[in-house]
Design a protein around this motif. Structure first.
Motif, PDB file in Angstrom:
ATOM      1  N   PHE A  27       0.839  -1.205   0.000  1.00  0.00           N
ATOM      2  CA  PHE A  27       0.000   0.000   0.000  1.00  0.00           C
ATOM      3  C   PHE A  27       0.868   1.247   0.000  1.00  0.00           C
ATOM      4  O   PHE A  27       0.615   2.190  -0.749  1.00  0.00           O
ATOM      5  CB  PHE A  27      -0.938   0.018   1.216  1.00  0.00           C
ATOM      6  CG  PHE A  27      -1.732   1.300   1.304  1.00  0.00           C
ATOM      7  CD1 PHE A  27      -2.897   1.444   0.578  1.00  0.00           C
ATOM      8  CD2 PHE A  27      -1.297   2.362   2.089  1.00  0.00           C
ATOM      9  CE1 PHE A  27      -3.619   2.630   0.632  1.00  0.00           C
ATOM     10  CE2 PHE A  27      -2.002   3.548   2.147  1.00  0.00           C
ATOM     11  CZ  PHE A  27      -3.172   3.679   1.414  1.00  0.00           C
ATOM     12  N   GLN A  28       1.893   1.259   0.840  1.00  0.00           N
ATOM     13  CA  GLN A  28       2.765   2.427   0.937  1.00  0.00           C
ATOM     14  C   GLN A  28       3.491   2.696  -0.381  1.00  0.00           C
ATOM     15  O   GLN A  28       3.609   3.849  -0.805  1.00  0.00           O
ATOM     16  CB  GLN A  28       3.792   2.257   2.060  1.00  0.00           C
ATOM     17  CG  GLN A  28       3.190   2.144   3.448  1.00  0.00           C
ATOM     18  CD  GLN A  28       2.403   3.379   3.853  1.00  0.00           C
ATOM     19  OE1 GLN A  28       1.313   3.648   3.354  1.00  0.00           O
ATOM     20  NE2 GLN A  28       2.962   4.142   4.766  1.00  0.00           N
ATOM     21  N   LEU A  29       4.011   1.645  -1.002  1.00  0.00           N
ATOM     22  CA  LEU A  29       4.764   1.814  -2.238  1.00  0.00           C
ATOM     23  C   LEU A  29       3.883   2.261  -3.403  1.00  0.00           C
ATOM     24  O   LEU A  29       4.348   2.924  -4.325  1.00  0.00           O
ATOM     25  CB  LEU A  29       5.499   0.520  -2.599  1.00  0.00           C
ATOM     26  CG  LEU A  29       6.686   0.183  -1.689  1.00  0.00           C
ATOM     27  CD1 LEU A  29       7.192  -1.233  -1.959  1.00  0.00           C
ATOM     28  CD2 LEU A  29       7.811   1.192  -1.866  1.00  0.00           C
ATOM     29  N   VAL A  30       2.597   1.927  -3.357  1.00  0.00           N
ATOM     30  CA  VAL A  30       1.669   2.380  -4.393  1.00  0.00           C
ATOM     31  C   VAL A  30       1.137   3.775  -4.066  1.00  0.00           C
ATOM     32  O   VAL A  30       1.043   4.637  -4.946  1.00  0.00           O
ATOM     33  CB  VAL A  30       0.501   1.373  -4.562  1.00  0.00           C
ATOM     34  CG1 VAL A  30      -0.598   1.936  -5.443  1.00  0.00           C
ATOM     35  CG2 VAL A  30       1.027   0.059  -5.125  1.00  0.00           C
ATOM     36  N   SER A  31       0.808   4.018  -2.817  1.00  0.00           N
ATOM     37  CA  SER A  31       0.183   5.300  -2.456  1.00  0.00           C
ATOM     38  C   SER A  31       1.148   6.474  -2.543  1.00  0.00           C
ATOM     39  O   SER A  31       0.749   7.585  -2.898  1.00  0.00           O
ATOM     40  CB  SER A  31      -0.430   5.233  -1.056  1.00  0.00           C
ATOM     41  OG  SER A  31       0.564   5.137  -0.055  1.00  0.00           O
ATOM     42  N   ALA A  32       2.430   6.268  -2.229  1.00  0.00           N
ATOM     43  CA  ALA A  32       3.384   7.385  -2.198  1.00  0.00           C
ATOM     44  C   ALA A  32       3.492   8.105  -3.544  1.00  0.00           C
ATOM     45  O   ALA A  32       3.312   9.323  -3.597  1.00  0.00           O
ATOM     46  CB  ALA A  32       4.748   6.904  -1.711  1.00  0.00           C
ATOM     47  N   PRO A  33       3.770   7.402  -4.644  1.00  0.00           N
ATOM     48  CA  PRO A  33       3.867   8.142  -5.903  1.00  0.00           C
ATOM     49  C   PRO A  33       2.539   8.725  -6.370  1.00  0.00           C
ATOM     50  O   PRO A  33       2.512   9.746  -7.043  1.00  0.00           O
ATOM     51  CB  PRO A  33       4.403   7.111  -6.908  1.00  0.00           C
ATOM     52  CG  PRO A  33       4.274   5.794  -6.266  1.00  0.00           C
ATOM     53  CD  PRO A  33       4.131   5.997  -4.799  1.00  0.00           C
ATOM     54  N   VAL A  34       1.435   8.081  -5.995  1.00  0.00           N
ATOM     55  CA  VAL A  34       0.120   8.604  -6.386  1.00  0.00           C
ATOM     56  C   VAL A  34      -0.164   9.899  -5.634  1.00  0.00           C
ATOM     57  O   VAL A  34      -0.543  10.910  -6.239  1.00  0.00           O
ATOM     58  CB  VAL A  34      -0.989   7.562  -6.113  1.00  0.00           C
ATOM     59  CG1 VAL A  34      -2.373   8.166  -6.280  1.00  0.00           C
ATOM     60  CG2 VAL A  34      -0.809   6.351  -7.018  1.00  0.00           C
TER      61      VAL A  34
END
Length: 183
Positions: A27-34
């Motif tokens: 979740f963190q790795l997907v949410s950060a760039p978004v």
């Protein structure tokens, strides 16, 4: 299956915490760039995503503390016989990097947001107290540390996954079963 690790294998607690960290970090790795790319007109969505990112980071920190406790409470099982000495070295160093990232990422993230005066609305339910005044140098240290932690996480994760995928997909020796529930 034992609750804690033993000479017979990884315990159910270790496995559950391992996969919880996988889900939280995914979740963190997907949410950060978004969240950093959402346009200004999406401010409400961006703010909500930032707060979920911060909340999940704090949950990941709590899970990391539990992982350390569980690891110390049990004993590590022996290395999988299919791992070469090189694989063992890679896994050992990758594991150290992953554990370090599990602490560096949330701590530097908290430093960044608290010293920047942003705060944390935990899970959208309540505001966490902010014990820090606005300190620009600490904001910079937190931001730099967060980026360095992300790089460490990606390198360590790549090394870890490289060994697991090579053994599970290429060599097909069932290495991943050691960490699967019931395995």
């Amino acid at each position: 299956m034992a609750f804690l690790n033993s000479a017979d294998g990884y315990g159910s607690l270790t496995k559950a915490l391992h996969w919880a960290v996988v889900a939280l970090f995914a979740f963190q790795l997907v949410s950060a760039p978004v969240m950093v790319r959402l346009p200004e007109e999406s401010a409400a969505a961006r703010d909500a995503l930032y707060n979920w990112h911060k909340s999940i980071g704090l949950v990941a920190l709590a899970v990391a503390v539990l992982r350390i406790w569980a690891r110390r409470a049990g004993e590590l099982p022996p290395w999988a016989p299919c791992l070469s000495d090189h694989d063992r070295g890679v896994v050992h160093h990758a594991e150290r990097g992953l554990y370090l990232a599990m602490f560096v990422m949330p701590v530097t993230g908290v430093l960044h947001v608290m010293a920047g005066g942003y705060g944390v609305r935990f899970a959208g339910l309540f505001d966490l107290p902010n014990p820090l005044p606005r300190w620009e140098w600490l904001v910079a240290v937190g931001a730099w540390g967060h980026v360095a932690g992300a790089v460490l996480l990606c390198v360590a994760l790549g090394a870890h996954l490289g060994v697991v995928v090579r053994h599970s997909v290429v060599k097909r020796n069932g290495l991943i079963r050691r960490m699967l529930p019931g395995g």
